[in-house]
Structure formats: structure tokens, C-alpha cells
Enzyme design. Structure first.
Site, PDB file in Angstrom:
ATOM      1  CD  GLU A 141      -0.389  -5.212  11.120  1.00  0.00           C
ATOM      2  OE1 GLU A 141      -0.389  -4.238  11.912  1.00  0.00           O
ATOM      3  OE2 GLU A 141      -1.432  -5.782  10.753  1.00  0.00           O
ATOM      4  CG  HIS A 163      -7.778  -5.182   1.170  1.00  0.00           C
ATOM      5  ND1 HIS A 163      -8.420  -4.017   1.465  1.00  0.00           N
ATOM      6  CD2 HIS A 163      -7.814  -5.937   2.299  1.00  0.00           C
ATOM      7  CE1 HIS A 163      -8.852  -4.044   2.718  1.00  0.00           C
ATOM      8  NE2 HIS A 163      -8.501  -5.198   3.250  1.00  0.00           N
TER       9      HIS A 163
END
Lengths: 385, 373
Positions: free
Chosen positions: B107, B177
Site C-alpha cells: 500500500e 474489512h
């Protein structure tokens, strides 16, 4: 496949050799490796090294006297900067760490530009928003420096990818120290550059120390160069105090990056002769003898000077005159930079966004009114209206 | 319900999370959606319309951006084959591998790479697979992207960077999530932070982010990808950044939310009206930073009562910023303390999700309490 249960032992790998063109006395080792550079170009290169060195000696002293708040010298690393800068096209985009002032000087940044930025006065393009040494210039294709280490590395890869797509015959050169190479962003950058085939030169200045941390506490492999191969990057290690070796390697890396649209890694072995910064006293973690050895026995400027002496391109009289000229230029710029007012404080609110949101306009208005009421408590005299 | 089930299937199919790999997920019945989608009627463009869900509207926006701007590139983890939520379906085939491509799984690299593209003048549209995984890129976003223009006096900028990231509760996403990290970024001058509530706003706001001159983080509530369907104009249009949307006008209480929570609040407004004769004005903030204070103050000055609701935890959530500012600007108009109905100050839990999220019942209770104060 193999039937031998055998771990690859890094210690058994041969150390990557260090490419050298001249010895410490300025003698060419293999004539085939001597770059065919014009005499005037060689003199320009040498003068640039001296210019940086003389300028930084004065700026270092100015910090000691409290005239500027902070400085970082490049002592001992002049060859890495000018050797590489001279081999790049001035249009190649440079992302730097902070010890690459020489690259900017080579491209036409002036002593005044340096001093204005260090003072953060109204002539600084960034209006004094960053600490000294955080230079940048769009015209000189040098992306503004920021303090967080290695963040520029994956950014440089992105820029290289954009230049490749735009079919520009420009590459990107990104500079970083061996300490910064331990950051996660370095890993990201090497891997992205190789996988996405970006025309970029990774230029590592391995000067033995990250502030007080010696290289042997930074990594246990064969330096930074050994990592390049693992990422699938064409890699070379060079003698960073040999300006001709740095020049040759960078020139070849540039050609390879552009023709193959792939990254290269250059690890330039050098030594940080100066303190890490004006906030550091390096005698707390290394010996004077060690510094003295590099300063006197393997100094990139002296080595290049001996090479020029061999060609009778320079002498002591020229040296004296040139140093005098630079000193007076620096002193003049210091005086001028000091006298120039700081930017108007309202600049503090500019460029946060492309257009200030109403919340920020409101804060600006608040401070304007507050300063009107409490003016005597703020250093308004040193700032422009 | 069907849409919800297929959303689960998608999630199972594309996310290699071992907990979710069982053939018959034991939670499939438990997680009836905690909201009912309130279709968007504020359509900002004329012309041909298609019934699109949110992921299709996002693909449509990306398609238009790639078509219009030859420098635009779309990249991130698994975007090449269409994305784990299908947002980039067909784009690589249409625009080529050099414009729509996978990156290594990293990322900080994705955002750093995107900044560099933008610095060199390209339009960079990057994807972080889940907002929960944006934190490795926090340094690049906060120290670099946000400060780029400022620190160099506008010599360089990365205004052409947009970072998309699926966010928010999804029924069973647990800690990693489900998060809504907008408040972490709202403390950072230089960034723009946006969250749509459905397909029309997703398309218009995303195109606005892509075309904006500042780096934008675009959070997409993942539970809406398939469950939210609007009549979306298929041509190019933008929804302006920094402007809130009054979704349901009302006179007694101002209720403010963003993302999925707007639909919870719409249902609350309906229940309050039908069952208790209380008129709620529901506002979708849409842009978290910089936020639309004008629309909010105007509403609060009319109603005198405010409820702010978000999925993220209470302490230092963006509700705190809204509440303080409203209190400063509308003090004389307030008839009751400003109320926040939010997630709790815990990590986002797995099996306890129904008790964690700011449900319509918790919001309704807040409405009933605030009018009685």
C-alpha cells in the site's frame, strides 16, 4: 531441482566489486575506462565541487553563529553529487534526500538561491515554509525535498512511469542514503520499478553512517547493491569518491534506463566526513582518526585535483583566486539574504489546497484581526506587510 | 435480500479470508442488511439513464475518466482482472495494460507511486483494496500527498491523485474489512475526503475527485456496491466537492450522516414521521474534508436540534468536529445538546456487529430523546 539440502549462504557469495576509474592519487587505472571529457568540462566539474565545499564551510559556520537555524554539509560526498549530475540530462527529473545540494548547483541553482531558502526569506520560492536545505525547483527539474526518509523513492518510480507513458526521453534519478534504504518505501520502490518497468536510476549514497548508526547496524548483507539483483534490477557498486567512476556508471545507467525502460541501481561507496547535521556532534560515536583518514587520504576533491594536475588544467594560484571569489559571493549573499524580509505572514495560509476552503479563509481572517489587536507581541518587523 | 446474498458470494469469492471460506457461511441468515436503500432522486444530469448499482456506476466513472484524459491510469492490487469488487471490470481490455494494471501488494508503494505520477502531470487513480489497509500508506498520504503543494510554494503538487478505498460495515467484515477511517485523515490539512451514499453520488463525486486539483481520498461503502441501485445518467457529470445534500427536508431535528448511514437515517426519519409525528431533516455530508458548514448551520438554525451519526468509533470521530463547530456557530439556536450516535470505542467486532453499529433503533431513540429535552 536439486538433491542437495543446502542453504544459500550469503557469506559465501563473492562481495560485489567496487568500480573504480582512478586511484586515490588521481592516476587512471585502465585507460579504456577514462571518459573522454573536454578539458573545460573537467574544470567546470572541479570548480563546482570547490564551490559547494567552500559555500558549505561558510554556511556551517553561520549556523554556529546562529545566523541560520540548521544546515547539513556534503563534505566527502561531492563526487557522488557532481559525477552523477554531470552524467544526467538537466531535464531528467531528480528526487533527492537532502545531501544532494551539488546536483542543484550543477543545474544552475545559485548560492543566493541556497541562502534565501536557508533564511526562509521572501525570495525563497517556498516562502520559508520548510527547514533549511529542503530545496526544490521546477525549472531545474528538481522535486522539492521533504524530511521523511525514502518517501521520495516510490514517488520517483511513479514519475518515471508517467514519463515513459508520455514518451519523453527523460529518466528519473532518485538519491537516498544507505540508512533510508532500510525504510519500507525503499522496498516498495525497488519492486514497483522492476515490475512496472520504470526508467529510473536509484542512486544510493552509502557513506557508512545514518546519523550515529554505522552501516553494520543497518544491514547484514552485502550493502545495498546486493539487494538490487533480488528485485531484478541491473546493479553496480562504484567508488563514490572517484568522480569519473560515478560519471561513467551514471551515464551508462541513464542509457540503459532509457533504451530498455528498466530501472538501474548504483551504490556509491563514500564516507560522511562532516557531522550528520548542525544538530549532531559525530565525535560522540566515531573517532577523529577515522574522519581524518577519509578527509585527507581519500578525499574526492583532492583526488580529482590530482587528476587535473596531471593534465595541467589547474594550479594553486587558480585555486586561491577561485576560493576567494566564491567566499565573497557567499558573504555577499549572506548579507543580502539576512537583510531581506521574511515573507508576509499571510503566506502561511497559501497553497494548502489549490483554492483555500472557507474554513481556512475564516482562520486567516481571525488571525488578521488578532494581530491587529496584539501587534506588539509578534515579530512583525522582520516580515513583509 | 438477493442482492445481499450475491454480495456475500462476491466477498467470499474474491477475498481469501480463511474465516469466510466455509461453503455455507453460518452467518448468512443473521446478517440481514441493517438499512434499506433510499434511492437517489437528486439527479444532477440529463440524458440517457441506466439502472446501475454502485460498483457499475464507479466503473462507468473510471471509464469516462480514462476516455477523456489520456494521461489517466488506474492501478492497485488486483484491479487488472476487474477488481475484487468488480469496480474495474473490462477497463484493462478497453484501455490496455499500461493504463489499467496490477501493482505489487504494497500500500505505501501504491500511494507513493500515485503521488509520483501526479507530480509528473498524470492523472493517478489508485485503489487500496480495503480502507482497513490504507494505514501502511498513512505516511505517504499525510506527510507527503497532503503537504506537497504547501511545502514547495506550489512548485510541485500531486493534485491529480485520487485514492479509492472500500470502507464501512459489511455484515461480517470484523476488524479489517469494516473500518471507516475518515476521521484519521480529516485531521490532515491538504487532503480532501469524500464518501458517497449510492451510485449517482459515487459517480459524480468520483469524477469530481479525479478532476479536482487536490489529492482526494474516496471512501466507497462496500455494502452498497451491489445493494444500492439508482437510475444513473451514463454521460459525464460531476457532483461538487465540499457540498452537502439535504436528502429529506424537515423542521424538528437535523440528522447528519454520510455513506451507508444516510440510509439508516432516512428510515429513522420515516419512522419518526409516521410513528411519532417528528419531522427530521436528513443531510448527507458527502465531503468530510473540507465540509459544507453553510448547509449544516442553515439547517440547525431552523431546527435547533442536531444528531450526528457515523459507523466509526465515537471518540475523536468526525462527529466531534461537527458538534463543536455547530455549538460555536449555532449556540443561540440550539434547544438541546448535540447528540452523537456512532460505533463504540472498540475495534469493529465480528459476531457482535449487530450490537456495534449505530442502528436505526439507536438513532430513533436519540430522536425521541432530543425532542423531549
Amino acid at each position: 531441482w536439486t538433491q542437495n539440502l543446502e542453504f544459500l549462504q550469503p557469506e559465501k557469495n563473492p562481495t560485489i566489486p567496487t568500480y573504480r576509474v582512478m586511484d586515490v592519487h588521481g592516476n587512471i587505472l585502465d585507460p579504456k575506462q577514462e571518459p573522454k571529457l573536454e578539458d573545460s568540462f573537467l574544470v567546470d566539474l572541479y570548480k563546482a565541487m570547490v564551490k559547494l565545499s567552500v559555500t558549505e564551510k561558510i554556511l556551517y559556520e553561520s549556523q554556529r553563529q546562529g545566523r541560520i537555524s540548521f544546515y547539513m554539509t556534503s563534505f566527502g560526498e561531492e563526487a557522488t553529487q557532481f559525477g552523477s549530475a554531470a552524467a544526467l540530462s538537466n531535464k531528467d527529473l531528480v528526487y533527492a534526500q537532502y545531501r544532494e545540494t551539488g546536483v542543484l548547483l550543477w543545474r544552475g541553482f545559485t548560492i543566493e538561491n541556497i541562502i534565501d531558502q536557508c533564511y526562509g526569506n521572501d525570495n525563497d520560492v517556498a516562502k520559508g515554509k520548510q527547514m533549511p536545505l529542503h530545496y526544490g525547483s521546477k525549472a531545474l527539474h528538481f522535486v522539492t525535498i521533504s524530511s521523511p526518509l525514502a518517501t521520495q523513492m516510490p514517488q520517483a518510480v511513479g514519475s518515471a512511469y508517467a514519463l515513459k507513458r508520455a514518451k519523453e526521453s527523460q529518466c528519473v534519478a532518485v538519491y537516498f542514503g544507505e540508512g533510508a534504504a532500510s525504510e519500507g518505501d525503499a522496498h516498495a520502490a525497488f519492486n514497483f520499478a522492476a515490475v512496472l518497468q520504470a526508467p529510473i536510476i536509484f542512486f544510493c549514497r552509502n557513506n557508512g553512517y545514518a546519523i550515529s548508526t554505522p552501516a553494520y547496524e543497518q544491514y547484514s548483507g552485502d550493502g545495498i547493491a546486493s539487494k538490487g539483483v533480488g528485485y531484478g534490477i541491473a546493479t553496480i557498486r562504484v567508488d563514490g569518491n572517484d568522480i569519473l567512476a560515478v560519471y561513467n556508471a551514471t551515464k551508462a545507467a541513464r542509457e540503459y534506463s532509457l533504451s530498455d525502460s528498466r530501472p538501474t541501481l548504483i551504490e556509491a561507496m563514500t564516507y560522511r566526513v562532516g557531522h550528520h547535521s548542525t544538530s549532531d556532534d559525530s565525535s560522540a560515536y566515531r573517532t577523529e582518526e577515522e574522519v581524518k583518514h577519509w578527509q585527507e587520504q581519500n578525499n574526492p576533491i583532492y583526488r580529482f585535483r590530482k587528476y587535473l594536475d596531471g593534465k595541467q588544467l589547474w594550479d594553486n594560484a587558480l585555486q586561491k583566486d577561485y576560493e576567494k571569489q566564491i567566499r565573497s559571493e557567499v558573504m555577499g549573499a549572506l548579507k543580502k539574504g539576512e537583510k531581506t524580509k521574511k515573507p508576509a505572514w499571510i503566506e502561511m495560509f497559501k497553497d494548502v489546497y489549490s483554492k483555500a476552503p472557507s474554513s481556512l479563509e475564516k482562520q486567516k481572517k481571525y488571525l488578521t484581526q488578532h494581530i491587529q489587536k496584539f501587534a506588539e507581541h509578534y515579530p512583525l518587523n522582520s516580515f513583509k506587510e | 435480500m438477493t442482492a445481499w446474498k450475491s454480495s456475500l458470494t462476491l466477498f467470499l469469492r474474491y477475498n481469501n479470508v480463511s474465516l469466510l471460506n466455509c461453503k455455507k457461511p453460518h452467518f448468512s441468515r443473521r446478517n440481514a442488511a441493517h438499512f434499506t436503500y433510499h434511492p437517489d432522486t437528486n439527479v444532477p444530469a440529463d440524458g440517457e439513464k441506466h439502472k446501475l448499482n454502485m460498483y457499475q456506476a464507479i466503473t462507468n466513472a473510471l471509464d469516462l475518466a480514462l476516455e477523456k484524459d489520456p494521461t489517466a491510469v488506474v492501478f492497485g492490487e488486483d484491479v487488472g482482472f476487474g477488481g475484487v469488487f468488480r469496480c474495474t471490470m473490462g477497463l484493462q481490455q478497453k484501455y490496455g495494460k499500461d493504463r489499467v494494471f496490477n501493482t505489487p501488494l504494497c500500500e505505501q508503494g501504491i500511494v507513493g507511486f500515485g503521488i509520483g505520477l501526479a507530480v509528473s502531470g498524470a492523472t493517478a487513480i489508485s485503489e487500496i483494496q480495503f480502507a482497513d489497509y490504507i494505514f501502511p500508506a498513512f505516511d505517504q498520504l499525510v506527510n507527503e500527498a497532503a503537504k506537497y503543494r504547501y511545502r514547495c510554494g506550489n512548485e510541485f503538487n500531486c493534485g491529480k491523485l485520487t485514492v479509492r478505498a472500500p470502507c464501512g460495515a459489511v455484515g461480517h467484515g470484523a476488524h479489517y474489512h469494516s473500518q471507516s477511517p475518515e476521521a484519521y485523515f480529516a485531521h490532515t490539512p491538504g487532503l480532501k475526503i469524500v464518501m458517497p451514499r449510492g451510485p449517482i453520488k459515487a459517480k459524480g463525486l468520483l469524477l469530481a475527485c479525479i478532476e479536482d486539483e487536490d489529492p482526494c481520498i474516496f471512501f466507497e461503502p462496500k455494502v452498497l456496491y451491489r445493494s444500492a441501485v439508482d437510475e444513473v445518467p451514463i454521460g459525464h457529470f460531476t457532483v461538487p466537492l465540499g457540498q452537502a445534500d439535504v436528502v429529506i427536508p424537515g423542521s424538528d431535528v437535523t440528522v447528519i450522516g454520510w455513506g451507508t448511514q444516510v440510509h439508516v437515517l432516512c428510515e429513522v426519519a420515516q419512522m419518526a414521521k409516521e410513528q411519532h409525528n417528528i419531522s427530521c431533516e436528513v443531510i448527507d455530508l458527502m465531503t468530510i474534508l473540507p465540509w459544507d458548514s453553510e448547509t449544516i448551520f442553515k439547517s440547525v438554525k431552523k431546527t435547533g436540534r442536531v444528531i450526528i451519526s457515523h459507523e466509526a468509533p465515537l471518540t475523536c470521530g468526525f462527529g466531534a468536529e461537527l458538534a463543536t463547530t455547530i455549538q460555536e456557530e449555532c449556540f443561540l439556536n440550539l434547544e438541546a445538546p448535540i447528540t452523537r450516535v456512532t460505533g463504540f470505542d472498540t475495534p469493529f467486532p465480528h459476531i457482535f456487529e449487530p450490537f456495534y453499529i449505530p442502528t436505526k433503533w439507536r438513532c430513533l431513540e436519540a430522536v425521541l430523546d432530543i425532542v423531549k429535552f
